[in-house]
Motif scaffolding. Structure first.
Motif, mmCIF file in Angstrom:
data_model
loop_
_atom_site.group_PDB
_atom_site.id
_atom_site.type_symbol
_atom_site.label_atom_id
_atom_site.label_comp_id
_atom_site.label_asym_id
_atom_site.label_seq_id
_atom_site.Cartn_x
_atom_site.Cartn_y
_atom_site.Cartn_z
ATOM 1 N N THR A 271 -36.820 -5.440 -9.263
ATOM 2 C CA THR A 271 -37.353 -5.616 -10.783
ATOM 3 C C THR A 271 -37.923 -7.060 -10.740
ATOM 4 O OG1 THR A 271 -35.737 -4.165 -11.752
ATOM 5 C CG2 THR A 271 -37.043 -5.972 -13.105
ATOM 6 N N LEU A 272 -37.709 -8.173 -10.181
ATOM 7 C CA LEU A 272 -38.159 -9.565 -10.570
ATOM 8 C C LEU A 272 -39.272 -9.642 -9.336
ATOM 9 C CD1 LEU A 272 -34.861 -11.271 -10.778
ATOM 10 C CD2 LEU A 272 -36.685 -10.962 -12.401
ATOM 11 N N HIS A 273 -39.301 -8.902 -8.377
ATOM 12 C CA HIS A 273 -40.612 -8.879 -7.483
ATOM 13 C C HIS A 273 -41.485 -8.030 -8.118
ATOM 14 C CE1 HIS A 273 -39.835 -10.558 -3.444
ATOM 15 N NE2 HIS A 273 -38.591 -10.053 -3.545
ATOM 16 N N ALA A 274 -41.148 -6.908 -8.928
ATOM 17 C CA ALA A 274 -42.414 -6.232 -9.668
ATOM 18 C C ALA A 274 -42.736 -6.770 -10.741
ATOM 19 C CB ALA A 274 -41.824 -4.727 -9.812
ATOM 20 N N HIS A 275 -42.089 -7.903 -11.448
ATOM 21 C CA HIS A 275 -42.505 -8.443 -12.649
ATOM 22 C C HIS A 275 -42.257 -10.136 -12.561
ATOM 23 C CE1 HIS A 275 -42.766 -4.582 -15.035
ATOM 24 N NE2 HIS A 275 -41.740 -4.251 -14.210
ATOM 25 N N PRO A 276 -43.270 -10.516 -11.724
ATOM 26 C CA PRO A 276 -43.056 -12.015 -11.508
ATOM 27 C C PRO A 276 -43.290 -12.863 -12.902
ATOM 28 C CG PRO A 276 -45.016 -11.290 -10.398
ATOM 29 C CD PRO A 276 -44.341 -10.135 -10.754
ATOM 30 N N ASP A 277 -44.013 -12.293 -13.680
ATOM 31 C CA ASP A 277 -44.159 -13.005 -14.983
ATOM 32 C C ASP A 277 -43.078 -13.135 -15.805
ATOM 33 O OD1 ASP A 277 -44.502 -10.040 -15.010
ATOM 34 O OD2 ASP A 277 -44.578 -10.245 -17.244
ATOM 35 N N LEU A 278 -41.946 -12.486 -15.422
ATOM 36 C CA LEU A 278 -40.602 -12.829 -16.221
ATOM 37 C C LEU A 278 -40.317 -14.193 -16.224
ATOM 38 C CD1 LEU A 278 -38.815 -9.417 -15.464
ATOM 39 C CD2 LEU A 278 -39.751 -10.162 -17.506
ATOM 40 N N GLY B 39 -28.707 -0.809 7.478
ATOM 41 C CA GLY B 39 -28.712 0.598 7.680
ATOM 42 C C GLY B 39 -28.393 1.537 6.426
ATOM 43 N N ALA B 40 -28.038 0.788 5.195
ATOM 44 C CA ALA B 40 -27.830 1.486 4.016
ATOM 45 C C ALA B 40 -28.695 0.908 2.868
ATOM 46 C CB ALA B 40 -26.502 1.427 3.607
ATOM 47 N N VAL B 41 -29.083 -0.322 2.864
ATOM 48 C CA VAL B 41 -29.749 -0.905 1.788
ATOM 49 C C VAL B 41 -31.015 -1.901 2.134
ATOM 50 C CG1 VAL B 41 -29.591 -2.739 -0.190
ATOM 51 C CG2 VAL B 41 -27.565 -0.995 0.289
ATOM 52 N N PHE B 42 -30.613 -2.830 2.868
ATOM 53 C CA PHE B 42 -31.643 -3.784 3.478
ATOM 54 C C PHE B 42 -33.069 -3.269 4.044
ATOM 55 C CE2 PHE B 42 -33.346 -6.930 6.717
ATOM 56 C CZ PHE B 42 -33.579 -7.927 5.682
ATOM 57 N N GLU B 43 -32.935 -2.118 4.807
ATOM 58 C CA GLU B 43 -34.364 -1.522 5.261
ATOM 59 C C GLU B 43 -35.048 -1.084 4.200
ATOM 60 O OE1 GLU B 43 -31.461 -2.515 8.583
ATOM 61 O OE2 GLU B 43 -31.425 -1.083 6.534
ATOM 62 N N MET B 44 -34.382 -0.481 3.157
ATOM 63 C CA MET B 44 -34.745 0.303 2.194
ATOM 64 C C MET B 44 -35.377 -0.248 0.998
ATOM 65 S SD MET B 44 -32.272 3.764 2.098
ATOM 66 C CE MET B 44 -33.234 4.702 1.160
ATOM 67 N N LEU B 45 -35.385 -1.731 1.117
ATOM 68 C CA LEU B 45 -35.676 -2.763 -0.171
ATOM 69 C C LEU B 45 -37.462 -2.612 -0.495
ATOM 70 C CD1 LEU B 45 -33.740 -5.707 0.275
ATOM 71 C CD2 LEU B 45 -33.334 -4.010 -1.358
ATOM 72 N N GLU B 46 -37.496 -2.695 -1.601
ATOM 73 C CA GLU B 46 -39.021 -2.848 -2.057
ATOM 74 C C GLU B 46 -39.157 -4.302 -2.883
ATOM 75 O OE1 GLU B 46 -40.399 0.353 -4.386
ATOM 76 O OE2 GLU B 46 -40.182 1.831 -2.892
ATOM 77 N N PRO B 47 -39.911 -5.324 -1.937
ATOM 78 C CA PRO B 47 -40.780 -4.910 -0.840
ATOM 79 C C PRO B 47 -39.883 -5.065 0.389
ATOM 80 C CG PRO B 47 -40.843 -7.264 -1.654
ATOM 81 C CD PRO B 47 -40.217 -6.411 -2.791
ATOM 82 N N ARG C 134 -37.917 -14.218 -1.658
ATOM 83 C CA ARG C 134 -37.556 -14.602 -3.035
ATOM 84 C C ARG C 134 -38.503 -13.874 -3.852
ATOM 85 N NH1 ARG C 134 -35.343 -19.352 -5.342
ATOM 86 N NH2 ARG C 134 -35.077 -20.365 -3.408
ATOM 87 N N PRO C 135 -38.133 -13.298 -4.903
ATOM 88 C CA PRO C 135 -38.974 -13.029 -6.182
ATOM 89 C C PRO C 135 -39.911 -14.058 -6.475
ATOM 90 C CG PRO C 135 -36.925 -11.804 -6.591
ATOM 91 C CD PRO C 135 -36.743 -12.928 -5.318
ATOM 92 N N ALA C 136 -41.172 -13.922 -6.891
ATOM 93 C CA ALA C 136 -42.078 -14.930 -7.128
ATOM 94 C C ALA C 136 -41.575 -15.760 -8.307
ATOM 95 C CB ALA C 136 -43.418 -14.515 -7.103
ATOM 96 N N GLY C 137 -41.344 -15.166 -9.296
ATOM 97 C CA GLY C 137 -40.768 -15.688 -10.768
ATOM 98 C C GLY C 137 -39.511 -16.417 -10.705
ATOM 99 N N ARG D 286 -30.215 -13.686 5.207
ATOM 100 C CA ARG D 286 -31.161 -12.768 5.367
ATOM 101 C C ARG D 286 -32.252 -13.042 4.236
ATOM 102 N NH1 ARG D 286 -30.948 -7.793 8.118
ATOM 103 N NH2 ARG D 286 -29.092 -7.567 9.140
ATOM 104 N N PHE D 287 -31.759 -13.848 3.294
ATOM 105 C CA PHE D 287 -32.526 -13.958 1.849
ATOM 106 C C PHE D 287 -32.660 -15.398 1.919
ATOM 107 C CE2 PHE D 287 -31.122 -9.815 1.376
ATOM 108 C CZ PHE D 287 -32.200 -9.163 0.954
ATOM 109 N N PRO D 288 -33.895 -16.089 1.076
ATOM 110 C CA PRO D 288 -34.034 -17.441 0.972
ATOM 111 C C PRO D 288 -33.161 -17.870 -0.476
ATOM 112 C CG PRO D 288 -35.896 -16.409 -0.062
ATOM 113 C CD PRO D 288 -35.019 -15.134 0.610
#
Length: 283
Positions: free
Chosen positions: A178-185, A201-209, A219-222, A245-247
């Protein structure tokens, strides 16, 4: 008074209850638990912020979704695949000695094997699998449910102007996307609790982005600051160090509970959670 938005994980669906009513009920429960966290952190002199619940569980229980209330026998082949991916992360790192692949291992046998390796009751491990993976898959496998859940979380944050988002379990996946899709938040701090964001195998590879070529999430831009907290015994918070795996800016790992190691109540009652969000909740 400052407000925080809490994004729930699995097993929060309120049958035949209007979403607004369910959200208010959860928010009241969580704020009470957070008072214990403030006391545990030595912050009892501060006002506990108002809590707004981002309740999206009903979107995972629409007619399109499979039932998430059965046992291991009710799992679809894709859900079984997700459970096996989770079990690999929990304790199935090695191939069986007879050369059989884990993909061909009966699910109950795989659960029994992991339970023995981890010193856990197999029945408990099976209950975790049935509670977690079907809802995770219900979210990740359907673009429509995924979109509706994100819209609810974004609207909840926007409507109250919250600058603090606390996201638990599957909720950390929903909040992340959600935060990736709405950086304006413009969230000041994202606090993830018991997060399976990095579960291979269950979550990481399926993430958007999707993760980048170096297999790192973004990291989500906002989001200005990101704190991750994991109970050392949490079998869902895998890999434990989300910063691998994440910043993530700050990672805390500690022992909170022997049995309720993954519940949101346990995490909200921890001083680590209160200390992470309190500096951002002053008026």
């Amino acid at each position: 008074m400052s407000r925080i938005v809490v994004v729930h994980g699995v097993r929060n669906y309120e049958r035949e209850v209007e979403p607004d009513v369910a959200a208010n009920k959860l928010a009241s429960q969580w704020r009470t638990r957070l008072t214990y966290g403030y006391a545990d952190a030595g912050l009892g002199h501060l006002d506990v912020p108002d809590v707004k619940a981002a309740y999206y569980a009903h979107t995972l229980h629409d007619p399109e979704a499979q039932s998430v209330d059965g046992g291991l026998e009710s799992l679809t082949p894709m859900e079984e695949h997700a459970v096996l991916a989770w079990l690999r992360a929990v304790g199935l790192q090695d191939e069986p000695s007879e050369g059989q692949s884990w993909g061909g291992l009966p699910l109950r046998q795989a659960i029994d094997l992991v339970a023995r390796r981890r010193g856990i009751i197999a029945r408990l491990l099976g209950r975790i699998a049935v509670a977690l993976l079907p809802e995770v898959y219900s979210y990740l496998a359907s673009p429509a449910r995924r979109r509706r859940a994100r819209e609810i979380v974004a609207e909840t944050i926007s409507s109250c102007g919250a600058k603090v988002v606390v996201a638990h379990s599957l909720g950390s996946v929903v909040a992340y996307e959600t935060l990736h899709a709405h950086p304006d938040l413009g969230v000041e701090v994202l606090v993830t609790l018991g997060s399976p964001l990095g579960l291979p195998g269950a979550v990481f590879e399926m993430l958007e982005p999707a993760p980048d070529v170096s297999q790192r999430g973004h990291r989500p831009a906002g989001v200005s600051h990101w704190v991750n907290i994991a109970d050392a015994g949490d079998l869902v918070a895998l890999p434990r160090r989300l910063g691998d795996r994440f910043p993530v800016d700050v990672h805390h790992e500690t022992h909170m509970a022997a049995l309720d190691f993954h519940t949101l109540d346990t995490y909200l009652g921890s001083g680590l959670t209160a200390a992470a969000l309190a500096p951002h909740c002053t008026d």
